[in-house]
Write a protein that holds these residues in place. Structure first.
Motif, PDB file in Angstrom:
ATOM      1  N   LYS A   4       0.821  -1.221   0.000  1.00 42.43           N
ATOM      2  CA  LYS A   4       0.000   0.000   0.000  1.00 42.43           C
ATOM      3  C   LYS A   4       0.857   1.275   0.000  1.00 42.43           C
ATOM      4  O   LYS A   4       0.405   2.332  -0.400  1.00 42.43           O
ATOM      5  CB  LYS A   4      -0.947   0.020   1.207  1.00 42.43           C
ATOM      6  CG  LYS A   4      -1.955  -1.123   1.192  1.00 42.43           C
ATOM      7  CD  LYS A   4      -2.944  -0.956   0.085  1.00 42.43           C
ATOM      8  CE  LYS A   4      -3.946  -2.087   0.028  1.00 42.43           C
ATOM      9  NZ  LYS A   4      -4.477  -2.304  -1.287  1.00 42.43           N
ATOM     10  N   ARG A   5       2.098   1.157   0.512  1.00 38.99           N
ATOM     11  CA  ARG A   5       3.007   2.309   0.560  1.00 38.99           C
ATOM     12  C   ARG A   5       4.232   2.012  -0.297  1.00 38.99           C
ATOM     13  O   ARG A   5       4.856   0.973  -0.144  1.00 38.99           O
ATOM     14  CB  ARG A   5       3.442   2.571   1.998  1.00 38.99           C
ATOM     15  CG  ARG A   5       4.463   3.681   2.119  1.00 38.99           C
ATOM     16  CD  ARG A   5       4.530   4.244   3.526  1.00 38.99           C
ATOM     17  NE  ARG A   5       5.469   5.329   3.699  1.00 38.99           N
ATOM     18  CZ  ARG A   5       5.415   6.517   3.116  1.00 38.99           C
ATOM     19  NH1 ARG A   5       4.458   6.791   2.259  1.00 38.99           N
ATOM     20  NH2 ARG A   5       6.309   7.450   3.351  1.00 38.99           N
ATOM     21  N   SER A  30       8.650  -0.310   1.616  1.00 40.21           N
ATOM     22  CA  SER A  30       9.137   0.390   2.806  1.00 40.21           C
ATOM     23  C   SER A  30      10.421  -0.215   3.374  1.00 40.21           C
ATOM     24  O   SER A  30      11.097   0.422   4.177  1.00 40.21           O
ATOM     25  CB  SER A  30       8.047   0.451   3.873  1.00 40.21           C
ATOM     26  OG  SER A  30       7.638  -0.856   4.188  1.00 40.21           O
ATOM     27  N   GLN A  69      -1.807   3.453  -1.672  1.00 37.81           N
ATOM     28  CA  GLN A  69      -2.459   4.372  -0.736  1.00 37.81           C
ATOM     29  C   GLN A  69      -1.529   5.517  -0.322  1.00 37.81           C
ATOM     30  O   GLN A  69      -1.982   6.628  -0.083  1.00 37.81           O
ATOM     31  CB  GLN A  69      -2.902   3.607   0.521  1.00 37.81           C
ATOM     32  CG  GLN A  69      -3.901   2.501   0.237  1.00 37.81           C
ATOM     33  CD  GLN A  69      -5.179   3.027  -0.381  1.00 37.81           C
ATOM     34  OE1 GLN A  69      -5.862   3.876   0.189  1.00 37.81           O
ATOM     35  NE2 GLN A  69      -5.517   2.548  -1.572  1.00 37.81           N
ATOM     36  N   GLU A  70      -0.230   5.210  -0.212  1.00 34.24           N
ATOM     37  CA  GLU A  70       0.754   6.215   0.194  1.00 34.24           C
ATOM     38  C   GLU A  70       1.935   6.169  -0.765  1.00 34.24           C
ATOM     39  O   GLU A  70       2.548   5.120  -0.936  1.00 34.24           O
ATOM     40  CB  GLU A  70       1.262   5.942   1.605  1.00 34.24           C
ATOM     41  CG  GLU A  70       0.217   6.090   2.686  1.00 34.24           C
ATOM     42  CD  GLU A  70       0.798   5.741   4.046  1.00 34.24           C
ATOM     43  OE1 GLU A  70       1.818   6.348   4.438  1.00 34.24           O
ATOM     44  OE2 GLU A  70       0.247   4.851   4.704  1.00 34.24           O
ATOM     45  N   THR A  72       5.546   8.219  -1.936  1.00 35.28           N
ATOM     46  CA  THR A  72       6.565   9.257  -1.837  1.00 35.28           C
ATOM     47  C   THR A  72       7.338   9.211  -3.141  1.00 35.28           C
ATOM     48  O   THR A  72       7.856   8.157  -3.515  1.00 35.28           O
ATOM     49  CB  THR A  72       7.507   9.031  -0.635  1.00 35.28           C
ATOM     50  OG1 THR A  72       6.719   8.970   0.558  1.00 35.28           O
ATOM     51  CG2 THR A  72       8.506  10.183  -0.516  1.00 35.28           C
ATOM     52  N   GLN A 111      -2.655   9.495  -0.548  1.00 42.31           N
ATOM     53  CA  GLN A 111      -1.611  10.309   0.081  1.00 42.31           C
ATOM     54  C   GLN A 111      -0.363  10.290  -0.802  1.00 42.31           C
ATOM     55  O   GLN A 111       0.155   9.222  -1.111  1.00 42.31           O
ATOM     56  CB  GLN A 111      -1.282   9.751   1.464  1.00 42.31           C
ATOM     57  CG  GLN A 111      -0.345  10.626   2.252  1.00 42.31           C
ATOM     58  CD  GLN A 111      -0.082  10.058   3.637  1.00 42.31           C
ATOM     59  OE1 GLN A 111      -0.929   9.422   4.234  1.00 42.31           O
ATOM     60  NE2 GLN A 111       1.101  10.289   4.147  1.00 42.31           N
TER      61      GLN A 111
END
Length: 137
Positions: A4-5, A30, A69-70, A72, A111
């Motif tokens: 999700k990230r 991550s 979802q997230e 960067t 996000q």
């Protein structure tokens, strides 16, 4: 299935500016595991800024497809990052269209944050963009 990230490093390259251009991107989870990378030739004559934006648009497409979802996003293009952060205005008409495309993708990513990094920290995406240019010859 992607987590999700994710953390995505993007780069666009143009030889001649304008000239042949390409994109490179790398996606990490991550734990800093590489989960995807892409090296794509774009077109025979366009600018570095065009290539940088195309790399980000491709990153956003992948994020939406994989229901991220997230996100960067890292880029060594200060102009691009500051425009995405809405700290700099987009003046170029060609880039405005690409900027608007980014905005429509961002509505689908819950996000997202953008970070400018030095070129030395973006070597993977840079190498992939240059690889696409080298392979086009």
């Amino acid at each position: 299935m992607w987590p999700k990230r994710v953390f995505i490093y993007t780069d666009g390259a143009s030889r001649g500016n304008p000239g042949p251009c390409a994109l490179g991107l790398q996606v990490f989870d991550s734990k800093k595991n590489l989960i995807y990378e892409e090296s794509s030739y774009l077109e025979d004559k366009n600018t570095n800024n065009f290539a940088e934006y195309k790399a980000v648009i491709r990153a956003f497409e992948l994020a939406v497809q994989n229901k991220i979802q997230e996100l960067t996003l890292f880029s060594d293009s200060e102009l691009l990052i500051r425009q995405l952060q809405k700290k700099y205005k987009v003046k170029s008409q060609n880039i405005k269209t690409l900027f608007m495309e980014c905005q429509s993708f961002l509505k689908q990513i819950p996000q997202a944050e953008f970070q400018h990094i030095p070129r030395e920290q973006n070597k993977g995406a840079d190498a992939l963009a240059n690889q696409a240019l080298d392979n086009k010859r």
